[in-house]
Design a protein around this motif. Structure first.
Motif, short mmCIF file in Angstrom:
data_model
loop_
_atom_site.label_atom_id
_atom_site.label_comp_id
_atom_site.label_asym_id
_atom_site.label_seq_id
_atom_site.Cartn_x
_atom_site.Cartn_y
_atom_site.Cartn_z
N GLY A 197 0.79 -1.23 0.00
CA GLY A 197 0.00 0.00 0.00
C GLY A 197 0.82 1.27 0.00
O GLY A 197 0.28 2.35 -0.18
N SER A 198 2.13 1.16 0.18
CA SER A 198 2.96 2.37 0.26
C SER A 198 2.97 3.14 -1.06
O SER A 198 3.24 4.33 -1.06
N ALA A 199 2.66 2.49 -2.17
CA ALA A 199 2.62 3.17 -3.46
C ALA A 199 1.33 3.97 -3.64
O ALA A 199 1.22 4.75 -4.57
N VAL A 200 0.37 3.77 -2.75
CA VAL A 200 -0.92 4.46 -2.85
C VAL A 200 -0.89 5.65 -1.91
O VAL A 200 -1.49 5.63 -0.85
N GLY A 201 -0.20 6.69 -2.29
CA GLY A 201 -0.08 7.84 -1.41
C GLY A 201 -0.78 9.06 -1.96
O GLY A 201 -1.05 9.16 -3.15
N GLY A 202 -1.11 9.98 -1.07
CA GLY A 202 -1.69 11.24 -1.45
C GLY A 202 -3.08 11.15 -2.02
O GLY A 202 -3.72 10.09 -2.03
N VAL A 203 -3.55 12.28 -2.51
CA VAL A 203 -4.91 12.39 -3.04
C VAL A 203 -5.05 11.57 -4.32
O VAL A 203 -5.98 10.78 -4.46
N SER A 204 -4.13 11.72 -5.25
CA SER A 204 -4.25 11.01 -6.52
C SER A 204 -4.13 9.50 -6.32
O SER A 204 -4.83 8.73 -6.99
N GLY A 205 -3.29 9.07 -5.38
CA GLY A 205 -3.18 7.64 -5.10
C GLY A 205 -4.48 7.06 -4.58
O GLY A 205 -4.88 5.96 -4.98
N MET A 206 -5.16 7.80 -3.69
CA MET A 206 -6.44 7.32 -3.18
C MET A 206 -7.50 7.30 -4.28
O MET A 206 -8.29 6.37 -4.37
N LYS A 207 -7.51 8.33 -5.12
CA LYS A 207 -8.46 8.34 -6.24
C LYS A 207 -8.24 7.13 -7.13
O LYS A 207 -9.20 6.47 -7.54
N ASN A 208 -6.99 6.84 -7.44
CA ASN A 208 -6.67 5.70 -8.29
C ASN A 208 -7.06 4.38 -7.64
O ASN A 208 -7.55 3.47 -8.30
N PHE A 209 -6.84 4.27 -6.33
CA PHE A 209 -7.16 3.06 -5.58
C PHE A 209 -8.67 2.79 -5.63
O PHE A 209 -9.12 1.69 -5.94
N VAL A 210 -9.46 3.83 -5.36
CA VAL A 210 -10.92 3.69 -5.40
C VAL A 210 -11.37 3.37 -6.82
O VAL A 210 -12.20 2.49 -7.04
N ALA A 211 -10.82 4.07 -7.81
CA ALA A 211 -11.20 3.83 -9.21
C ALA A 211 -10.87 2.41 -9.62
O ALA A 211 -11.63 1.77 -10.37
N GLN A 212 -9.74 1.87 -9.14
CA GLN A 212 -9.36 0.49 -9.46
C GLN A 212 -10.41 -0.48 -8.93
O GLN A 212 -10.81 -1.41 -9.63
N MET A 213 -10.86 -0.28 -7.70
CA MET A 213 -11.89 -1.16 -7.14
C MET A 213 -13.18 -1.06 -7.96
O MET A 213 -13.83 -2.06 -8.23
N HIS A 214 -13.54 0.14 -8.38
CA HIS A 214 -14.77 0.32 -9.15
C HIS A 214 -14.63 -0.20 -10.58
O HIS A 214 -15.62 -0.52 -11.22
N SER A 215 -13.39 -0.32 -11.07
CA SER A 215 -13.20 -0.91 -12.41
C SER A 215 -13.50 -2.41 -12.37
O SER A 215 -13.87 -2.99 -13.38
#
Length: 150
Positions: free
Chosen positions: A51-69
């Motif tokens: 999870g260390s690669a999922v940082g900051g605002v853009s990282g959280m947006k990408n993480f959520v978007a990945q789950m929704h994909s």
């Protein structure tokens, strides 16, 4: 701490968790408001990362978007909490949706309904999530999706 302080803390925790759930339900714009720019994530990721690669605002947006994909109709709701303790907030959640494809070696057909649970621990600083620990029942999710089966 008196009861007034506890109520304020609980109210603030509830307001943040409401927005947190909105984020996880696909409102990516709210991340700019509730995620600290130096947010750190601690999680066992699908790719084996921590999870260390999922940082900051853009990282959280990408993480959520990945789950929704993987599940475009994914809906999160809170089962327990929020529980506030100083600068930490904890929630137990349930997520439901229909598998949309995209996980290598998943044997479940597209459209398979899934339900899985998890617990989020949020460290809050300045009304934003500064650190996030995710403990999701990924084994249950992967079992429902028949990952590695067959």
């Amino acid at each position: 701490m008196n009861n007034t302080d506890t109520t304020t803390t609980n109210d603030a925790a509830t307001a943040l968790v409401d927005k947190w759930v909105d984020l996880w339900n696909g409102d990516l714009a709210i991340a700019d408001e509730i995620i600290a720019i130096d947010n750190r994530v601690h999680a066992a990721m699908f790719d084996g990362g921590d999870g260390s690669a999922v940082g900051g605002v853009s990282g959280m947006k990408n993480f959520v978007a990945q789950m929704h994909s993987l599940m475009s109709d994914l809906v999160f709701s809170v089962e327990v909490g929020p529980i506030a303790d100083n600068d930490h907030v904890v929630v137990r959640w349930v997520a439901t949706g229909h598998y949309g494809g995209g996980i290598p070696s998943a044997g479940a057909p597209v459209g398979t309904e899934v339900t899985f649970h998890g617990t989020d621990i949020l460290r809050v600083a300045g009304s934003q999530v500064a650190e996030y620990w995710l403990n999701a029942d990924t084994l249950d999710l992967m079992t429902q999706l028949q990952v590695g089966a067959g």
